[in-house]
Design an enzyme around this catalytic site. Sequence first.
Site, mmCIF file in Angstrom:
data_model
loop_
_atom_site.group_PDB
_atom_site.id
_atom_site.type_symbol
_atom_site.label_atom_id
_atom_site.label_comp_id
_atom_site.label_asym_id
_atom_site.label_seq_id
_atom_site.Cartn_x
_atom_site.Cartn_y
_atom_site.Cartn_z
ATOM 1 N N ASP A 35 45.403 27.573 40.579
ATOM 2 C CA ASP A 35 45.922 27.783 39.231
ATOM 3 C C ASP A 35 47.429 28.027 39.226
ATOM 4 O O ASP A 35 48.050 28.269 40.258
ATOM 5 C CB ASP A 35 45.232 28.991 38.587
ATOM 6 C CG ASP A 35 43.852 28.655 38.047
ATOM 7 O OD1 ASP A 35 43.525 27.470 37.958
ATOM 8 O OD2 ASP A 35 43.106 29.608 37.725
ATOM 9 N N LYS A 57 47.039 25.682 33.985
ATOM 10 C CA LYS A 57 47.095 25.562 32.532
ATOM 11 C C LYS A 57 48.026 26.628 31.986
ATOM 12 O O LYS A 57 48.128 27.721 32.537
ATOM 13 C CB LYS A 57 45.702 25.723 31.921
ATOM 14 C CG LYS A 57 44.748 24.583 32.236
ATOM 15 C CD LYS A 57 43.396 24.781 31.608
ATOM 16 C CE LYS A 57 42.583 25.826 32.326
ATOM 17 N NZ LYS A 57 41.189 25.921 31.852
ATOM 18 N N MET A 173 47.056 38.359 28.532
ATOM 19 C CA MET A 173 47.376 37.107 27.828
ATOM 20 C C MET A 173 47.724 37.361 26.357
ATOM 21 O O MET A 173 47.381 36.563 25.487
ATOM 22 C CB MET A 173 46.213 36.108 27.927
ATOM 23 C CG MET A 173 45.770 35.818 29.348
ATOM 24 S SD MET A 173 44.319 34.732 29.447
ATOM 25 C CE MET A 173 43.053 35.797 28.722
#
Length: 239
Positions: A35, A57, A173
């Site tokens: 990632d 991502k 996040m």
Amino acid sequence: MKGKVYLVGAGPGDPQLLTLKGLECLRKAEVVIYDRLVDKRIFKYINQAAELLYVGKKAGESVISQEEINQFILERALKGKTVVRLKGGDPFLFGRGGEEAAYLSENAVAFEIIPGVTSALAGPLYAGIPVTHRHFASAVHIITGQGQAAKKLSELINFDLLAQTEGTLVFLMGVNNLNEICQNLILKGKAKETPVAIIENGTTLSQRVIEGTLASIATLAAQAVVRAPAVIVIGRVGA
């Protein structure tokens, strides 16, 4: 003959927080699918003959879908490879590891889960903030700060309940939705003067800590140009 997949947590940033079991998996891996938030200093531990596949991502960008990632993992496992799916933090804490494990199970592929140190705990600790404290907080709640498509955070998160808890709130996040998080908590009764700390790039050499209150932190974060990844800690432990 099918291979085996290891769902490995790489930790929050500091490469020394990679677990010994995770290190062992990287040394024997034939394929490593990693990632965006995996610290590149960890790469020195990877088997030099391994195939490296980046599937990172970023919020607001659609580079590769989760379905495609699942397929990449499956394809290599079906070729008999030892596959490491390397994920930042812990693979099962907002890391889609559960979805990947379910997909492998549905396709009868053997897998093992290797936990990782999560930024939700390590970030505050590196900033000197305990997420629990016997005089201030007897519980800690870890919440996603990122909504789903076409849905507001207020439709996904019970802010009424969070505003009433005396425990520490840790949002992951959540930088892009910081103002919405703070305003919803205030609207539901959380005191405006409740301490808030944002730890940007926690556990890394570029770690920054921005401190304020529910009423002021969104403005302070904007002035400091805070960027993801960052952990938001709300509660008296940050005082």
